[in-house]
Design an enzyme around this catalytic site. Structure first.
Site, PDB file in Angstrom:
ATOM      1  N   TYR A  61       0.833  -1.199   0.000  1.00  0.00           N
ATOM      2  CA  TYR A  61       0.000   0.000   0.000  1.00  0.00           C
ATOM      3  C   TYR A  61       0.864   1.243   0.000  1.00  0.00           C
ATOM      4  O   TYR A  61       2.085   1.173   0.192  1.00  0.00           O
ATOM      5  CB  TYR A  61      -0.957  -0.006   1.202  1.00  0.00           C
ATOM      6  CG  TYR A  61      -0.320   0.312   2.539  1.00  0.00           C
ATOM      7  CD1 TYR A  61       0.520  -0.592   3.172  1.00  0.00           C
ATOM      8  CD2 TYR A  61      -0.551   1.536   3.170  1.00  0.00           C
ATOM      9  CE1 TYR A  61       1.099  -0.299   4.402  1.00  0.00           C
ATOM     10  CE2 TYR A  61       0.018   1.836   4.401  1.00  0.00           C
ATOM     11  CZ  TYR A  61       0.841   0.912   5.012  1.00  0.00           C
ATOM     12  OH  TYR A  61       1.424   1.197   6.210  1.00  0.00           O
ATOM     13  N   LYS A 175       6.484  -1.959   1.946  1.00  0.00           N
ATOM     14  CA  LYS A 175       5.286  -1.384   2.582  1.00  0.00           C
ATOM     15  C   LYS A 175       4.122  -2.360   2.421  1.00  0.00           C
ATOM     16  O   LYS A 175       3.210  -2.177   1.609  1.00  0.00           O
ATOM     17  CB  LYS A 175       4.979   0.004   1.992  1.00  0.00           C
ATOM     18  CG  LYS A 175       4.098   0.845   2.901  1.00  0.00           C
ATOM     19  CD  LYS A 175       4.150   2.300   2.523  1.00  0.00           C
ATOM     20  CE  LYS A 175       3.094   3.152   3.209  1.00  0.00           C
ATOM     21  NZ  LYS A 175       3.243   3.290   4.655  1.00  0.00           N
ATOM     22  N   GLU A 208      11.839   2.385  14.344  1.00  0.00           N
ATOM     23  CA  GLU A 208      11.010   3.486  13.828  1.00  0.00           C
ATOM     24  C   GLU A 208       9.696   3.511  14.589  1.00  0.00           C
ATOM     25  O   GLU A 208       9.465   2.685  15.477  1.00  0.00           O
ATOM     26  CB  GLU A 208      10.772   3.305  12.317  1.00  0.00           C
ATOM     27  CG  GLU A 208      10.079   1.999  11.976  1.00  0.00           C
ATOM     28  CD  GLU A 208       9.986   1.727  10.474  1.00  0.00           C
ATOM     29  OE1 GLU A 208       9.952   2.680   9.677  1.00  0.00           O
ATOM     30  OE2 GLU A 208       9.945   0.541  10.111  1.00  0.00           O
ATOM     31  N   LEU A 233      11.087   1.072   7.137  1.00  0.00           N
ATOM     32  CA  LEU A 233      10.515   1.534   5.870  1.00  0.00           C
ATOM     33  C   LEU A 233      11.252   2.802   5.441  1.00  0.00           C
ATOM     34  O   LEU A 233      11.420   3.705   6.258  1.00  0.00           O
ATOM     35  CB  LEU A 233       9.024   1.858   6.070  1.00  0.00           C
ATOM     36  CG  LEU A 233       8.312   2.250   4.790  1.00  0.00           C
ATOM     37  CD1 LEU A 233       8.014   1.017   3.944  1.00  0.00           C
ATOM     38  CD2 LEU A 233       7.032   3.012   5.086  1.00  0.00           C
TER      39      LEU A 233
HETATM   40  N1  PLP Z   1       7.674   3.791   8.990  1.00  0.00           N
HETATM   41  C1  PLP Z   1       6.536   3.092   8.998  1.00  0.00           C
HETATM   42  C2  PLP Z   1       6.501   1.747   9.662  1.00  0.00           C
HETATM   43  C3  PLP Z   1       5.382   3.603   8.384  1.00  0.00           C
HETATM   44  O1  PLP Z   1       4.235   2.889   8.384  1.00  0.00           O
HETATM   45  C4  PLP Z   1       5.430   4.879   7.789  1.00  0.00           C
HETATM   46  C5  PLP Z   1       4.259   5.468   7.148  1.00  0.00           C
HETATM   47  O2  PLP Z   1       3.193   4.927   7.152  1.00  0.00           O
HETATM   48  C6  PLP Z   1       6.641   5.585   7.818  1.00  0.00           C
HETATM   49  C7  PLP Z   1       7.748   5.003   8.424  1.00  0.00           C
HETATM   50  C8  PLP Z   1       6.762   6.945   7.197  1.00  0.00           C
HETATM   51  O3  PLP Z   1       6.791   6.846   5.787  1.00  0.00           O
HETATM   52  P1  PLP Z   1       6.280   8.048   4.891  1.00  0.00           P
HETATM   53  O4  PLP Z   1       7.051   9.240   5.307  1.00  0.00           O
HETATM   54  O5  PLP Z   1       6.603   7.630   3.495  1.00  0.00           O
HETATM   55  O6  PLP Z   1       4.811   8.178   5.140  1.00  0.00           O
END
Ligand code: PLP
Length: 312
Positions: A61, A175, A208, A233
């Protein structure tokens, strides 16, 4: 929700969800979705029970923010989507350029000004067998959510973080829609009166947030965040914020940090598509800095908002 819904019951349930969400989380649904080639009211949108996203979490997603009715940094999200698909041997039902057109059409039909566009691709519908099915058509679903991103209460007040063990699988760079560990983490945070969970790896270092990237700012002014790897991620907002900070001449250290170091830090914050840059004011009940959103974090948020407006 029961699984037997009349359309009216579903609509009522969604309306109830929307009202609860606005009250609790500052989020509301817009009643439109895209499912496999058709735009439809969200309360009528359906995928089949044999969809592999539903049965196995076999899908990926993306979430991109919307400001002033336009998608923010969407190219970065679509390129991460392509990468996630590739890593799982999943094919896209449509070329990325066509997906981008459909996102814009969904936005126009929804009338959404500020919030997010959610997009999911699964390996499609097939008999329930673990191995990849042959000939299944991937499922593509999109919907929008209305959300105050700029005037968010969390951005003004900062958020409280709870630490939890990172119990996820070893490919967190993908993701994937399989988010059970993050659901449990966020729930544990909420039960402790916190808005986000920071996940801790076996070495005692922060990986994270459950749905965000973690950062600290040291007392010496260095912005510290974990380097991209299979452990986290690769956040699109992280990427933009790191680039903006570098352009400003701010010191960036891409390395892992512990909670002990975070508690000694001057400031802490998270980044994500739907929250931009949001200050963290406490971890496990202990204040960061003076326990209020820090000046460097506010500055980074302003820089990101200017970037977001420019990228739309
Ligand atoms: N880390 C995780 C586990 C996430 O689910 C998300 C966003 O949903 C992020 C980091 C941040 O990613 P982004 O800045 O692309 O939204």
């Amino acid at each position: 929700m029961s699984l037997r819904h009349s359309p009216a019951a579903l609509e009522a349930a969604l309306t109830r969800v929307a009202h609860d969400k606005i009250a609790q989380d500052n989020i509301a649904h817009v009643d439109i979705a895209y499912v496999n080639g058709e735009f439809t009211p969200l309360h009528e949108a359906r995928v089949f029970v044999l969809d592999r996203g539903f049965l196995f979490g076999d899908g990926v997603y993306e979430v991109a923010a919307v400001l002033d009715g336009r998608l923010i940094d969407n190219e970065a999200h679509l390129s991460r989507l392509e990468r996630s698909l590739r890593e799982l041997g999943l094919s896209s039902p449509l070329p990325m350029a066509r997906i981008a057109e459909l996102q814009r059409e969904l936005l126009a039909r929804s009338g959404l000004r500020e919030g997010i566009v959610y997009l999911q691709i699964t390996r499609g519908v097939a008999e329930r067998e673990f191995g990849f099915p042959s000939g299944a058509t991937p499922t593509l679903v999109m919907f929008t959510q209305e959300k105050n991103i700029l005037a968010s209460p969390a951005a003004a007040a900062g958020i409280a973080v709870k630490t939890v063990a990172d119990i996820r699988w070893a490919r967190r760079d993908i993701k994937s829609v399989a988010l059970l560990a993050q659901v449990l983490a966020k729930q544990a945070a909420a039960a402790a009166g916190c808005q986000e969970a920071w996940m801790i790896d076996e070495a005692g270092m922060v990986t994270e947030g459950s749905s965000s990237t973690s950062f600290i700012i040291t007392r010496g002014g260095a912005i510290v965040t974990r380097p991209n790897s299979t452990a986290i991620l690769p956040g699109c907002t992280r990427r933009a914020v790191v680039a903006l900070a570098e352009r400003e001449g701010l010191a960036i250290e891409e390395r892992a940090f512990s909670i002990a170091e975070a508690l000694r830090a001057a400031e802490a914050f998270i980044t994500s598509a739907s929250t931009f840059v949001t200050p963290v004011v406490s971890i496990d009940g202990q204040p960061i800095g003076d326990g209020r959103p820090g000046a460097h974090t506010k500055h980074l948020r302003e820089l990101y908002i200017a970037f977001a407006r420019g990228s739309a």
